[in-house]
Design a protein around this motif. Structure first.
Motif, mmCIF file in Angstrom:
data_model
loop_
_atom_site.group_PDB
_atom_site.id
_atom_site.type_symbol
_atom_site.label_atom_id
_atom_site.label_comp_id
_atom_site.label_asym_id
_atom_site.label_seq_id
_atom_site.Cartn_x
_atom_site.Cartn_y
_atom_site.Cartn_z
ATOM 1 N N THR B 161 63.756 -19.285 -20.499
ATOM 2 C CA THR B 161 64.190 -18.118 -19.709
ATOM 3 C C THR B 161 65.134 -18.526 -18.570
ATOM 4 N N GLU B 177 65.816 -15.298 -16.274
ATOM 5 C CA GLU B 177 66.199 -13.958 -16.751
ATOM 6 C C GLU B 177 65.633 -12.847 -15.872
ATOM 7 N N LYS B 212 72.509 -19.688 -22.910
ATOM 8 C CA LYS B 212 72.655 -18.416 -22.189
ATOM 9 C C LYS B 212 74.100 -18.115 -21.824
ATOM 10 N N GLY B 224 74.536 -14.822 -17.690
ATOM 11 C CA GLY B 224 74.011 -13.557 -17.176
ATOM 12 C C GLY B 224 75.162 -12.808 -16.542
#
Lengths: 121, 245
Positions: B161, B177, B212, B224
């Motif tokens: 995560t 996250e 990611k 992100g």
């Protein structure tokens, strides 16, 4: 009150005192004459300066600072092969660090012997 | 096989000591004397810009004693103490970087012994380093989750995560996250504990989770909603890791 230097030993005492030598310099220089001379020159240069600092600090009762100089003088005494005097210097150094002056007369007698030796080198 | 010469310096306020040490060092082909200093401050200035492998250090120095000096350099360089004071021997061996303790005046025979000790000491350091690297590898390959200490609470974090880590002085900011944390640690220590296949240091202040990545543009990467800089040096390595069609 300002401290006086310890009284001089008699000539009889000096006669029986351990004598300095330059065996250490000879060993280190391994027949290199100029290097041996360099070491002699350094001891002739550093010892009088340290001796003068020591005398001034003792006169002004700065015992802790004097112990730092005795530490350096001790090394000079060591390189000149005076093993017993080295031990004496160490004892005196610790005594000064603790605020005492035990063995001062004996130590200063060693200094005079070293000075006389260095002067004739 | 040639042995790498060890760069060394002498720190001693007595000219006699420095001269004797210089002579003893000159008899050892494995040593290369790069400087001698009458006080610790001058030596520190030198060490700020130069690397050395070994220091011959006096304990009694003006204003700054030998142990203060060792603490200042964080025990990162091997040290041979050279002193007229026998009283610090016990204290000396509490320091992992101290190889030997020489009492002045130093004889050539005693100096030879110190060199033998140095060789053994370096051998042990090498062994220790190898086993530490192995431990780090094991640690990094098995880690799928770890705990962080956050305000006296241990919080479990699933490695999958994590978006990225950012260095901030003595602290590291962790963005996951769903959360963000700041912990007292260094990026280097964290890097050693992360799975190497998915985490990559793109910049001296950032480690990213490569799984990611949203996009890469010029010298930055979007993770992100955050844009992370990529250093020029690390960009080609990052490009090798992404599967370009």
């Amino acid at each position: 009150m300002k401290k006086r230097l310890a009284p001089r030993f008699t000539s009889k005492c000096l006669k029986n005192m351990e004598q300095p030598n330059i065996e250490y310099f000879e060993k280190l220089s391994n027949n290199n004459v100029s290097f041996k001379q360099k070491l002699i020159d350094i001891v002739k240069y550093e010892f009088p300066l340290e001796l003068s600092d020591y005398e001034s600090l003792i006169k002004n009762d700065k015992l802790k600072e004097a112990s730092e100089i005795v530490h350096k003088l001790k090394h000079k005494i060591g390189v000149l092969g005076m093993t017993n005097s080295y031990v004496l210097a160490e004892t005196f150094e610790h005594s000064l660090r603790d605020g005492g002056t035990e063995n001062q007369a004996e130590f200063e007698s060693v200094l005079r012997t070293v000075k006389a030796f260095i002067d004739q080198l | 096989m040639t042995t790498k010469m060890k760069k060394c310096i002498i720190i001693d306020d007595e000219l006699m000591s420095r001269t004797v040490m210089t002579e003893l060092i000159s008899t050892k082909p494995e040593l290369h004397l790069v400087g001698d200093f009458p006080d610790a401050i001058e030596a520190l200035k030198y060490l700020n810009h130069n690397e050395v492998d070994l220091i011959f250090l006096d304990i009694h120095l003006p204003n700054f004693n030998g142990f203060d000096f060792i603490n200042t350099i964080n025990q990162t360089i091997n040290v041979i103490l050279v002193t007229s004071d026998k009283n610090f021997a016990i204290e000396a061996f509490e320091y992992n970087c101290i190889v030997d303790y020489l009492v002045k005046p130093i004889t050539p025979e005693r100096f030879d012994k110190a060199m033998a000790r140095l060789k053994e000491f370096e051998g042990n350091q090498k062994k220790k380093k190898t086993s530490q690297t192995k431990e780090d590898d094991i640690e990094s390959s098995n880690a799928s989750e770890f705990y962080i200490n956050n305000s006296k609470r241990l919080i479990k974090i699933d490695v999958n995560t994590i978006l990225y880590f950012r260095a901030n002085g003595d602290y590291v900011f962790i963005k996951t996250e769903s959360n963000s944390y700041t912990i007292h640690n260094t990026l280097r220590k964290i890097e050693n504990k992360l799975p190497k296949d998915s985490f990559f240091k793109v910049h001296r202040s950032y480690i990213i989770n490569t799984k990611k990545i949203v996009d890469i543009e010029d010298n930055s990467v979007l993770i992100g909603k955050d844009v992370i800089p990529i250093s020029r040096r690390n960009k080609s390595e990052l490009m090798k890791r992404v599967h370009l069609l």
